[in-house]
Design an enzyme around this catalytic site. Structure first.
Site, short mmCIF file in Angstrom:
data_model
loop_
_atom_site.label_atom_id
_atom_site.label_comp_id
_atom_site.label_asym_id
_atom_site.label_seq_id
_atom_site.Cartn_x
_atom_site.Cartn_y
_atom_site.Cartn_z
N HIS A 166 0.84 -1.21 0.00
CA HIS A 166 0.00 0.00 0.00
C HIS A 166 0.88 1.25 0.00
O HIS A 166 1.86 1.32 0.75
CB HIS A 166 -0.92 0.00 1.23
CG HIS A 166 -2.01 1.01 1.12
ND1 HIS A 166 -1.83 2.34 1.42
CD2 HIS A 166 -3.31 0.90 0.72
CE1 HIS A 166 -2.96 3.00 1.24
NE2 HIS A 166 -3.88 2.14 0.80
N ASN A 177 -9.41 0.77 2.29
CA ASN A 177 -10.39 0.88 3.38
C ASN A 177 -11.76 0.37 2.94
O ASN A 177 -12.51 -0.18 3.74
CB ASN A 177 -10.44 2.31 3.94
CG ASN A 177 -11.09 3.29 3.02
OD1 ASN A 177 -12.30 3.37 2.95
ND2 ASN A 177 -10.29 4.05 2.28
N GLU A 233 0.55 4.10 1.27
CA GLU A 233 0.70 4.76 2.58
C GLU A 233 1.83 4.10 3.37
O GLU A 233 2.68 4.77 3.96
CB GLU A 233 -0.61 4.68 3.38
CG GLU A 233 -0.49 5.29 4.77
CD GLU A 233 -1.68 4.99 5.67
OE1 GLU A 233 -2.83 5.05 5.19
OE2 GLU A 233 -1.46 4.69 6.85
#
Ligand code: F3S
Length: 652
Positions: A121, A223, A123
């Site tokens: 990911h 998410n 992030e």
């Protein structure tokens, strides 16, 4: 079937902020680049492309151009290169992600950082790129365990653990116990974002009640994927990118009283959620229609509504910013929060509940999208205005809730209508704060109505004055001598104190404050003291009330007459000296007079030369006047009693 949208769904704070910063920059520069898709939602990125916001796969694609760093954030190196290569670098990294960068970058070089999350990911890649010490990404507790068992990390060394903002809080809760127990040198930083947690909690709560959950969002949105995973534990769950992926098949086999839940990831815009809701609604209606007989279908197909129609609507859904209503038409109705009520502090659920039948006015019919917009507050305001006009006519007092302090006054909502109360009519003193009235229920009188401008002016002062006047009138009707009040000392004068007994202030003269002797009222009470008083007399014409604070049960005269009699010889203390005699205290609250003629068998012209204040003397009680509560004392009588009898014999 009922469609319910999870309270917390759609754009989170970080995504909203990133889109706003990007759109503002696009307006400034005309054309800008984002490093990778701004959010994981192709519908949004396609529409941004049309606004001149392009996606750069590499920094070099945006060389010399302004570049936006998206909410996921990037590594420290990428950020430095972007600042060096691009004409401007707009950092839209979510502040919650930035916080993790700071934690990671502040760890000592000799220590280690464990990042709990998905190593692929962006992030997580960005977070790792801020570490100045060894950094490890672990997807679960097993991988953390493996780090220690393989010797990569020592049980004795310090390490920090941060978590990807979108990590499942339930799983983290399980892991954190294990970590604290087995790896005590690991300092845990709970960096899971509340927006994620709340969405997950809301979605789970809804999924437990629903027969079907529709999770809306980009396929690559982490998410949104996690929301789908959580919902799937409780009911049938489908993950769609937009309304085009919905079909009648989804509701096949569902009972007619089933709940269909909708939730959406933090990168899903409100219009996509609304479109999914509308389409599902249509699917359900079409399905139901197929089961209706021909006559009812014909009737329903004829039902049309137009702008400004007043209609009856049933609330079938409650979202954060709107109520969803059924009108008995093909279209779905929406009432935005600001069209539900004039109260800026109210939530949708404060105004309506599912199943409520309400009156509303159609403000817009959007046939192309099959949507009708309505206003409830317009109907309420019209009805409210009628009620307000009738109240003014009847000189009635109304009640309302103060919703805001504005320039020059406050706004009160009553019967769904805004009423302006000028500051001078609020009853708040100049030194006070109008804000203190906000959220309070207040009575007021309507003093002006302008129906054309929809303006109503009210006065709280007039209403409270009317209440006070009524209280005063009632007070004067019911007051009686001997009536007891609990009052508050308002002011203190040399001659007594004024006591607030509700409707009026009554006077307690100094001599009525206590049974004992008093120098000044200040020696007995102070302003604000609460005291019990009894009405001695009153004058309704002059609006005066005389009060006494003396408790009749403590009357020292009663005690005196019970314990003393004429001819008793007692000790008394001189408390004052006058021209005609001296007063002596027999017991607290009862003084007797030693008349100048009773001080001595000799003639006394100057009392002070014989007696002094504070002196204790033997006296004889020579008279008790029970009517006037007076006692006469004599020293002379004692002297005469003590005179030798022989002298009398000699005289004979
Ligand atoms: Fe930020 Fe949380 Fe959204 S970390 S981007 S507010 S999900």
């Amino acid at each position: 079937m009922l469609i319910e949208i999870a309270d917390k769904s759609g754009f989170c704070f970080g995504v909203e902020r990133a889109i706003r910063l990007t759109e503002e920059a696009a307006e400034r520069y005309g054309e800008i680049y984002t490093l990778g898709p701004l959010i994981h939602n192709s519908i949004v990125t396609d529409s941004l492309e049309k606004k001149g916001i392009h996606i750069a796969d590499e920094i070099s694609d945006a060389a010399g151009k302004p570049l936006v760093i998206r909410s996921h954030g990037v590594t420290e190196d990428i950020e430095s290169s972007a600042r060096a290569v691009c004409s401007d670098c707009i950092d839209a990294t979510c502040p919650f992600v930035k916080k993790i960068h700071n934690i990671v970058s502040q760890q000592p070089e000799a220590s280690a950082v464990i990042i709990l999350g998905d190593e692929k990911h962006p992030e997580v890649i960005g977070i790792k790129g801020h570490a100045r010490c060894r950094a490890y990404v672990c997807a679960d507790i097993a991988q953390i365990k493996a780090l220690y068992e393989s010797g990569e990390l020592s049980y004795d060394e310090d390490a920090a653990l941060v978590i990807q903002t979108t990590f499942d809080r339930g799983r983290f809760a399980e892991y954190s116990q294990d970590i604290s127990k087995n790896y005590c040198r690991v300092k845990i930083y709970d960096t899971i974002c509340n927006a994620t947690t709340e969405r997950q909690k809301n979605a789970e709560e809804l999924a437990k009640r629903a027969a079907l959950m529709i999770v809306v969002g980009g396929k690559s949105s982490s998410n949104t994927g996690k929301l789908a995973e959580i919902c799937a534990r409780h009911c049938t769950t489908v993950f769609v990118q937009d309304a085009s992926q919905l079909s009648k098949q989804l509701i096949k086999g569902l009972r007619s009283d089933s709940i269909i839940g909708i939730t959406a990831g933090a990168s899903t815009p409100a219009y996509t959620i609304r479109e999914v809701h509308r389409t599902m609604d249509e699917i359900i209606k079409t399905n139901e229609n197929e089961e209706l007989d021909f006559a009812s279908m014909l009737e329903q197909s004829f039902r049309r509504v137009y702008t400004n129609n007043r209609v009856k609507a049933t609330v079938v859904g409650i979202n954060k910013n709107e109520a969803v209503v059924e009108l008995g038409t093909k279209q779905t109705g929406y009432i935005p929060l600001d069209e539900l009520t004039n109260d800026p502090n109210a939530a949708v659920s404060d105004v309506v509940s599912i199943g409520d039948e309400i009156d509303a006015i159609v403000t817009k019919v959007d046939d192309s999208n099959g949507v009708i917009f309505l206003s409830k507050k317009k109907v309420d305001s019209a009805l409210g205005m009628e009620k307000i006009a009738a109240s003014k006519e009847a000189n009635e007092t109304l009640e309302g809730v103060v919703t805001a302090a504005v320039k020059g006054g406050v706004i009160v909502i009553t019967n769904g209508t805004r009423v302006f109360i000028p500051a001078s009519q609020t009853g708040v003193p100049r030194s006070g704060k109008l804000e203190d009235l906000v959220k309070k229920t207040v009575p007021f009188k309507v003093i002006e109505i302008n129906e054309q401008r929809g303006r109503v002016v009210g006065s709280i002062r007039q209403a409270t004055k009317e209440v006070r006047d009524a209280e005063k009138a009632k007070f004067w009707e019911s007051i009686e001598v001997g009536q007891k009040f609990e009052g508050e000392v308002r002011s203190i004068e040399d001659y007594g104190v004024f006591v607030d007994i509700g409707a009026v202030d009554g006077l307690v003269r100094t001599s009525e404050l206590t049974w004992n002797r008093v120098g000044h009222p200040k020696d007995i009470v102070k302003e604000g003291d609460k005291i019990t008083v009894i009405v001695k007399s009153f004058d309704p014409e002059k609006k005066r009330v005389s009060l006494s604070a003396k408790d009749p049960n403590e009357n020292p005269w009663t005690k005196f007459v019970a314990d003393y009699a004429i001819d008793d010889v007692i000790k008394a203390t001189i408390v004052s000296i006058t021209e005609f005699g001296a007063f002596a205290q027999i017991i607290p609250g009862v003084d007797g007079l030693i008349h100048i003629s009773q001080i001595s068998t000799d003639r006394v012209t100057n009392i002070a030369s014989v007696l002094a204040v504070g002196q204790e003397v033997d006296v004889k009680i020579i008279d008790i006047d029970t009517e006037k509560s007076r006692v006469s004392l004599s020293i002379k009588a004692l002297m005469e009693d003590a005179a030798p009898v022989e002298e009398a014999s000699d005289a004979e």
